[in-house]
Design an enzyme around this catalytic site. Structure first.
Site, PDB file in Angstrom:
ATOM      1  N   LYS A 210       0.857  -1.187   0.000  1.00 48.12           N
ATOM      2  CA  LYS A 210       0.000   0.000   0.000  1.00 48.12           C
ATOM      3  C   LYS A 210       0.889   1.232   0.000  1.00 48.12           C
ATOM      4  O   LYS A 210       1.716   1.417   0.890  1.00 48.12           O
ATOM      5  CB  LYS A 210      -0.871  -0.031   1.246  1.00 48.12           C
ATOM      6  CG  LYS A 210      -1.783   1.170   1.399  1.00 48.12           C
ATOM      7  CD  LYS A 210      -2.732   0.955   2.558  1.00 48.12           C
ATOM      8  CE  LYS A 210      -3.590   2.166   2.823  1.00 48.12           C
ATOM      9  NZ  LYS A 210      -4.480   1.953   3.974  1.00 48.12           N
ATOM     10  N   LYS A 263      -2.228  -1.318  -3.934  1.00 48.91           N
ATOM     11  CA  LYS A 263      -3.131  -0.180  -3.813  1.00 48.91           C
ATOM     12  C   LYS A 263      -2.347   1.107  -3.851  1.00 48.91           C
ATOM     13  O   LYS A 263      -1.371   1.193  -3.110  1.00 48.91           O
ATOM     14  CB  LYS A 263      -3.855  -0.317  -2.474  1.00 48.91           C
ATOM     15  CG  LYS A 263      -4.761   0.833  -2.127  1.00 48.91           C
ATOM     16  CD  LYS A 263      -5.336   0.630  -0.755  1.00 48.91           C
ATOM     17  CE  LYS A 263      -6.068   1.904  -0.376  1.00 48.91           C
ATOM     18  NZ  LYS A 263      -6.276   2.030   1.001  1.00 48.91           N
TER      19      LYS A 263
HETATM   20  C1  PBG Z   1      -7.327   2.682   5.670  1.00 50.04           C
HETATM   21  C2  PBG Z   1      -7.745   2.703   4.253  1.00 50.04           C
HETATM   22  C3  PBG Z   1      -7.612   3.769   3.345  1.00 50.04           C
HETATM   23  C4  PBG Z   1      -8.185   3.336   2.156  1.00 50.04           C
HETATM   24  C5  PBG Z   1      -8.636   2.040   2.344  1.00 50.04           C
HETATM   25  N1  PBG Z   1      -8.342   1.652   3.653  1.00 50.04           N
HETATM   26  C6  PBG Z   1      -7.121   5.143   3.534  1.00 50.04           C
HETATM   27  C7  PBG Z   1      -5.743   5.455   3.926  1.00 50.04           C
HETATM   28  O1  PBG Z   1      -4.850   4.609   3.949  1.00 50.04           O
HETATM   29  O2  PBG Z   1      -5.541   6.626   4.234  1.00 50.04           O
HETATM   30  C8  PBG Z   1      -8.269   4.140   0.897  1.00 50.04           C
HETATM   31  C9  PBG Z   1      -9.307   3.714  -0.048  1.00 50.04           C
HETATM   32  C10 PBG Z   1      -9.582   4.682  -1.142  1.00 50.04           C
HETATM   33  O3  PBG Z   1      -8.957   5.758  -1.281  1.00 50.04           O
HETATM   34  O4  PBG Z   1     -10.489   4.373  -1.920  1.00 50.04           O
HETATM   35  N2  PBG Z   1      -8.403   2.291   6.504  1.00 50.04           N
END
Ligand code: PBG
Length: 339
Positions: A210, A263
């Site tokens: 991520k 992601k």
């Molecule tokens: C954290 C989480 C995030 C997203 C999914 N799970 C946000 C982050 O890491 O700040 C982002 C998903 C998206 O932007 O569609 N709980």
């Protein structure tokens, strides 16, 4: 694989014997398509808000809403009837605190929503986002405290919190828990916590790779998870680092992740294909910013939304993703059913 040698000049492989356009005719082309997105590849993210009694639009993500807990099973049923078989749940709680305690409340939004969905649509695969950022008053993904370089997310003290969240989701009936906090050791820690509770059938889909991306902006409005100091760059990966991105997923595979994830998706196709070599199923998350960009341009008439969406999803699949989490999933299933 074709080799360069295969294409030597003078070979029959060149023009005019070889005509690539022969295979692109309107009749032939459809039977030769290599990759095709299927409804079973798609995962629908759903926002469940404990404070709502009716659904509320999310301004930065046109077409997306926060749902109240009541009635979420009907939303799931409707998705199921369209042919979609997996949802990913996010919760918005009534109260936040420094330790994110409402995240593992057995009467929390996610826990209740999971139970309702599994009761009404038992075969729907219910995945839950395991993270504390929607539940902490500071907006970070776990426990915050002092480190050598200032106030930051603390790694080891946050692991116990993730264990509790994951176990509470699994006890409510989640099929797959998806830790998204990018803590070191989170997968191994959650795996043992689940196994200790006899929840060894529950899968872990790790947000293993991520990135610290600007494309999560609209999501943070969607779930009120903006942080009040710092950013997430001390736990999420620098988008410039491919080797580190690979190692992160490799480590989570070693800790027992069942599904790996990259992601965001669309700008990280090279990473998806690298990680697909690890031998585990790979999910890719087309995030809120990717959604918002396509929506915005589509609404302006600058791009054709449907074609742009199908192109992005097909390319994500081509890169090696087995599952695609996308806010477009519901629309895509609708388009496929019309055909
Ligand atoms: C954290 C989480 C995030 C997203 C999914 N799970 C946000 C982050 O890491 O700040 C982002 C998903 C998206 O932007 O569609 N709980």
């Amino acid at each position: 694989m074709l080799t360069g040698e295969f294409f030597r000049a003078g070979d029959v492989m060149v023009f005019p014997t070889r005509r690539m356009r022969r295979s692109r005719s309107r009749t032939i082309q459809p039977i030769l398509q290599q990759f095709q997105v299927a409804k079973t590849d798609l995962v629908v993210p759903l926002f469940v808000d404990e404070t709502l009694s009716k659904k509320r639009p999310i301004a930065s993500m046109p077409g997306q809403v926060r749902y109240p807990v009541n009635g979420i099973e009907n939303v799931a049923q409707e998705l199921w009837d369209r042919g979609l078989q997996a949802v990913l749940l996010f919760g918005i709680p009534k109260k936040k605190d420094a330790a994110g305690t409402s995240a593992y409340d057995d009467q929390g939004a996610v826990q209740k929503a999971v139970a309702k969905i599994k009761k009404t649509v038992p075969d729907m695969v219910v995945i839950t986002d395991v993270c504390a950022c929607e539940y902490t008053d500071h907006g970070h993904c776990g426990i915050v405290g002092q480190t050598r370089s200032g106030t930051d997310l603390l790694n080891d003290p946050s692991l116990e919190l993730m264990n509790r969240i994951a176990v509470s989701h699994a006890l409510a009936g989640a099929d797959i828990v998806a830790p998204s906090c990018m803590l070191d050791g989170m997968v191994g820690s959650i795996r043992s916590a689940l196994d200790d509770e006899d929840l060894e059938e529950v899968l872990i889909m790790s947000y293993s790779t991520k990135f610290a991306s600007a494309f999560y902006g609209p999501f943070r409005e969607a779930v009120d998870s903006g942080y009040y100091f710092g950013d997430r760059s001390t736990y999420q990966i620098n988008p410039a680092n491919a080797r580190e991105a690979f190692l992160e997923s490799q480590l989570d595979a070693g800790e027992g992740a069942d599904i790996l994830m990259v992601k965001p998706a669309g700008f990280y196709l090279d990473i998806i294909s690298d990680i697909a070599t690890l031998g585990l199923p790979v999910a890719a998350y087309q995030v809120s910013g990717e959604y918002a960009m396509i929506k915005a341009a589509g609404r302006q008439g600058w791009i054709r939304e449907k074609e742009a969406v199908m192109e992005t999803l097909t390319c994500i699949k081509r890169a090696g993703a087995d599952l695609i989490i996308s806010y477009f999933a519901r629309d895509v299933a609708g388009w496929m059913n019309e055909e």
